[in-house]
Design a protein around this motif. Sequence first.
Motif, PDB file in Angstrom:
ATOM      1  N   ILE A  57       5.919   3.223 -16.405  1.00 19.56           N
ATOM      2  CA  ILE A  57       6.277   2.551 -15.152  1.00 19.56           C
ATOM      3  C   ILE A  57       5.058   1.827 -14.581  1.00 19.56           C
ATOM      4  N   MET A  58       3.924   2.513 -14.558  1.00 25.01           N
ATOM      5  CA  MET A  58       2.716   1.895 -14.011  1.00 25.01           C
ATOM      6  C   MET A  58       2.278   0.716 -14.874  1.00 25.01           C
ATOM      7  N   ALA A  59       2.384   0.865 -16.189  1.00 24.54           N
ATOM      8  CA  ALA A  59       1.988  -0.218 -17.090  1.00 24.54           C
ATOM      9  C   ALA A  59       2.872  -1.448 -16.892  1.00 24.54           C
ATOM     10  N   LEU A  60       4.166  -1.231 -16.684  1.00 29.73           N
ATOM     11  CA  LEU A  60       5.070  -2.354 -16.458  1.00 29.73           C
ATOM     12  C   LEU A  60       4.732  -3.092 -15.160  1.00 29.73           C
ATOM     13  N   VAL A  61       4.395  -2.330 -14.119  1.00 25.32           N
ATOM     14  CA  VAL A  61       4.008  -2.961 -12.857  1.00 25.32           C
ATOM     15  C   VAL A  61       2.776  -3.844 -13.064  1.00 25.32           C
ATOM     16  N   VAL A  62       1.806  -3.324 -13.789  1.00 25.04           N
ATOM     17  CA  VAL A  62       0.566  -4.078 -14.025  1.00 25.04           C
ATOM     18  C   VAL A  62       0.827  -5.304 -14.893  1.00 25.04           C
ATOM     19  N   LEU A  63       1.580  -5.135 -15.971  1.00 27.00           N
ATOM     20  CA  LEU A  63       1.848  -6.250 -16.886  1.00 27.00           C
ATOM     21  C   LEU A  63       2.634  -7.366 -16.206  1.00 27.00           C
ATOM     22  N   LEU A  64       3.675  -6.990 -15.467  1.00 22.54           N
ATOM     23  CA  LEU A  64       4.486  -7.995 -14.786  1.00 22.54           C
ATOM     24  C   LEU A  64       3.682  -8.700 -13.688  1.00 22.54           C
TER      25      LEU A  64
ATOM     26  N   ILE B  29       3.561  -9.033  -5.933  1.00 23.61           N
ATOM     27  CA  ILE B  29       3.118  -7.668  -6.179  1.00 23.61           C
ATOM     28  C   ILE B  29       3.866  -6.668  -5.307  1.00 23.61           C
ATOM     29  N   VAL B  30       4.265  -7.075  -4.107  1.00 25.47           N
ATOM     30  CA  VAL B  30       4.986  -6.158  -3.231  1.00 25.47           C
ATOM     31  C   VAL B  30       6.337  -5.782  -3.836  1.00 25.47           C
ATOM     32  N   VAL B  31       7.002  -6.733  -4.490  1.00 26.25           N
ATOM     33  CA  VAL B  31       8.286  -6.453  -5.140  1.00 26.25           C
ATOM     34  C   VAL B  31       8.085  -5.498  -6.315  1.00 26.25           C
ATOM     35  N   LEU B  32       7.070  -5.748  -7.109  1.00 25.76           N
ATOM     36  CA  LEU B  32       6.808  -4.904  -8.275  1.00 25.76           C
ATOM     37  C   LEU B  32       6.409  -3.486  -7.857  1.00 25.76           C
ATOM     38  N   ALA B  33       5.575  -3.370  -6.835  1.00 21.45           N
ATOM     39  CA  ALA B  33       5.153  -2.049  -6.378  1.00 21.45           C
ATOM     40  C   ALA B  33       6.331  -1.238  -5.842  1.00 21.45           C
ATOM     41  N   LEU B  34       7.209  -1.897  -5.071  1.00 21.53           N
ATOM     42  CA  LEU B  34       8.400  -1.206  -4.563  1.00 21.53           C
ATOM     43  C   LEU B  34       9.323  -0.803  -5.703  1.00 21.53           C
ATOM     44  N   ALA B  35       9.509  -1.706  -6.672  1.00 20.98           N
ATOM     45  CA  ALA B  35      10.362  -1.376  -7.820  1.00 20.98           C
ATOM     46  C   ALA B  35       9.788  -0.199  -8.603  1.00 20.98           C
ATOM     47  N   GLY B  36       8.459  -0.171  -8.771  1.00 25.79           N
ATOM     48  CA  GLY B  36       7.824   0.944  -9.467  1.00 25.79           C
ATOM     49  C   GLY B  36       7.991   2.254  -8.713  1.00 25.79           C
ATOM     50  N   ALA B  37       7.884   2.202  -7.390  1.00 22.14           N
ATOM     51  CA  ALA B  37       8.069   3.412  -6.583  1.00 22.14           C
ATOM     52  C   ALA B  37       9.484   3.951  -6.719  1.00 22.14           C
ATOM     53  N   VAL B  38      10.463   3.049  -6.686  1.00 21.62           N
ATOM     54  CA  VAL B  38      11.860   3.467  -6.861  1.00 21.62           C
ATOM     55  C   VAL B  38      12.058   4.072  -8.251  1.00 21.62           C
TER      56      VAL B  38
ATOM     57  N   VAL C 114       0.836  -1.200   0.000  1.00 16.27           N
ATOM     58  CA  VAL C 114       0.000   0.000   0.000  1.00 16.27           C
ATOM     59  C   VAL C 114       0.874   1.255   0.000  1.00 16.27           C
ATOM     60  N   ALA C 115       1.939   1.254   0.796  1.00 15.63           N
ATOM     61  CA  ALA C 115       2.848   2.406   0.821  1.00 15.63           C
ATOM     62  C   ALA C 115       3.461   2.651  -0.556  1.00 15.63           C
ATOM     63  N   ALA C 116       3.890   1.580  -1.215  1.00 17.17           N
ATOM     64  CA  ALA C 116       4.470   1.711  -2.555  1.00 17.17           C
ATOM     65  C   ALA C 116       3.436   2.221  -3.551  1.00 17.17           C
ATOM     66  N   MET C 117       2.188   1.780  -3.407  1.00 15.88           N
ATOM     67  CA  MET C 117       1.132   2.237  -4.312  1.00 15.88           C
ATOM     68  C   MET C 117       0.845   3.724  -4.135  1.00 15.88           C
ATOM     69  N   PHE C 118       0.995   4.237  -2.931  1.00 18.71           N
ATOM     70  CA  PHE C 118       0.848   5.674  -2.724  1.00 18.71           C
ATOM     71  C   PHE C 118       1.877   6.440  -3.564  1.00 18.71           C
ATOM     72  N   VAL C 119       3.100   5.936  -3.590  1.00 23.58           N
ATOM     73  CA  VAL C 119       4.159   6.595  -4.357  1.00 23.58           C
ATOM     74  C   VAL C 119       3.878   6.494  -5.855  1.00 23.58           C
ATOM     75  N   LEU C 120       3.470   5.324  -6.314  1.00 17.74           N
ATOM     76  CA  LEU C 120       3.137   5.161  -7.727  1.00 17.74           C
ATOM     77  C   LEU C 120       2.004   6.109  -8.138  1.00 17.74           C
ATOM     78  N   SER C 121       0.986   6.196  -7.321  1.00 22.35           N
ATOM     79  CA  SER C 121      -0.135   7.087  -7.619  1.00 22.35           C
ATOM     80  C   SER C 121       0.302   8.543  -7.631  1.00 22.35           C
ATOM     81  N   ALA C 122       1.186   8.906  -6.692  1.00 23.43           N
ATOM     82  CA  ALA C 122       1.684  10.280  -6.656  1.00 23.43           C
ATOM     83  C   ALA C 122       2.481  10.608  -7.910  1.00 23.43           C
ATOM     84  N   GLY C 123       3.209   9.627  -8.445  1.00 17.90           N
ATOM     85  CA  GLY C 123       3.951   9.854  -9.677  1.00 17.90           C
ATOM     86  C   GLY C 123       3.023  10.165 -10.841  1.00 17.90           C
ATOM     87  N   LEU C 124       1.936   9.414 -10.946  1.00 14.79           N
ATOM     88  CA  LEU C 124       0.957   9.685 -11.998  1.00 14.79           C
ATOM     89  C   LEU C 124       0.275  11.033 -11.780  1.00 14.79           C
ATOM     90  N   MET C 125       0.022  11.359 -10.531  1.00 17.77           N
ATOM     91  CA  MET C 125      -0.640  12.627 -10.216  1.00 17.77           C
ATOM     92  C   MET C 125       0.267  13.814 -10.518  1.00 17.77           C
TER      93      MET C 125
END
Length: 625
Positions: free
Chosen positions: A439-446, A454-463, A61-72
């Motif tokens: 970045i978001m598309a890669l997280v979803v596709l992978l 999913i936790v690994v992918l979300a953290l990688a996307g946040a980074v 969830v923490a990583a998803m906050f960062v991913l969402s902020a990037g899109l925002m």
Amino acid sequence: MLPFEQWLLIAIIAGSTALYVTNRLPTEVTATATIVTLMATGLLSPAEALSGFSSTATITVAAMFVLSAGLMRTGALEVATIYLGRFARGSARRLLLLLALVETPASAFMNNTPVVVMMIPVVVSLCRQYNLRPSKFLLPVSYFAVLGGTITLLGTSTNILVSELYRKAGGPGFGLFEFSALGLIYAAAGVAFIVLVGHRLLPDYSPLASLTGGRSHSTYVTELIVNGDSKINGKTATDVFERIALTDRSQPPQPIRRHRRLQSQRVRQNNENHSSSVTLLEVLRKGESLQAESLRSLQLEPGDILVVSGAPKDIHLFQQTHNLDLATVIEDEERKATTDLEEQVIEAVVMPGSEMVGNTIGQLMLNRRFGVKVMGLQHQGAQQVQGLRTQRLEVGDVLLLRGKTAGLRKAADACRLLLVEGVEDTLVRKTKNTTALIIMALVVLLASFSEIPIVVLALAGAVAMVLTRCLRIDEALGALEPSTLMLLVGTIPVGVAMESTGLANTLVDGLLVLSGDANPRLFLALFYLMTALLTELISNNAVAVLLTPVALNLAASLNISPTPLLAALLFGASAAFMTPFGYQTNAIVMGPGGYKFIDYLRIGAPLQLIMVIIASFMIPAFWPF
């Protein structure tokens, strides 16, 4: 008779739930106190009580906050919405449908809160362009986000949490698109109701003056002081004001308290002509209140206190033009006169995760830190008139602020405020929106086509969002919502305690006694309804943690698959339509939309009924008992 440890756990759950609902303490404090109590009473070992910190659900969830902020921050959704908005051509229903087509899929992969925050200024801009009322659209914006969050595992933190709890209990968990088919049906039905029927149930309120920047029915009442240098000294009220409020039996005058300064009060006007000018309501002179006809020939003099109404910009311009003093603003813990005419007047919405939540205005020291004064407060849809300085703030409260542009912007960044008028938005990095989308598309596709957790992918996307400069490191850290994350940390061990003390089994036994030999489909409908109603009162994540062990034990007792009950839990925990505090996005739009509690109930109750019927029939079809 229940064992002592179960009664003790019930007391802890009741106490923490009451604190979460009333906001008597910040969420972070309540969550921490719950953890400490579970350890101190011996219900859980330290490792078990602190398991929420290491939970993959919390980290994801923490990583998803960062991913969402990037899109925002890159404005990807805003660009798409404005582009599609051109096809609305002034039709309210068409605009609603286009908003749904953008927001619902976006919410399937982004956290709901950033989506709604991003959409508010866009929707208001589109409404201004087509001469529509934002109150017809802002609540649907929240509902579209809620409905979109049911489509994928990433849609809401609740989905991630329930999947993780299911996996910890020995189940397979849920895949990224495992409940997408039902989620699409769920969202389609909700969108159809809102566009075809719900739109008529929504109030026809005018937008906030700060949002429209022009003609608005929503005005503020505040006080201006005539000083020795004021340009209106010696002039009559009719020479200065185009409009003087007269007593009208159909619309009683606002109550004015003598011998005290009136706090900035927002009132709703029903006359379109009142929205773009300043209206004189009352003159306070030496303790005497002069109103209505007595104002027409009154000559203004130094020391007069003018009670006026108007849009923030109009009041500010009137003050500058006539060299008047603003009578009362709050500078931290004191009310003081304001003479700086270069300051702006804006409205700001308190966002989830803001340091303001749970604190009083005086405790925040906004003037000392940012040079920002508080003129007024809208709390739970009503203007706060008394006890302004001691009112504890909640998510969705609207503050009328006054200050320099730089100070207002700093206060907004530091305190997580959504500025809705007067200050330019933080620059959007539009050159990075393609990068953020990739970045978001890669997280979803992978997540869809690989075995990587999913936790690994979300953290990688946040980074990746930080490394590609879609986000600065401070923005990434600021995107984390402490209240949401600490709520997870504090409630996850409660679920563990329910299992270890046997309370979950006790609740299941009670449900079985009440239901008797009821059809599993009927039982599922009741379980969904119970989840949905609880979600209207407390956090959806808290409901998910409390009911997941109940659902698992109930399935074992009934000798059925736990998946249908967990699916009912997932969808029911996202069905917060009837109250402003059931889901935080509902609270966010309350102030900008000018909504009242009854507005949520009017449209939310029939929508909730539709969702109950769909869930009862469709969940067993997708996941047989």
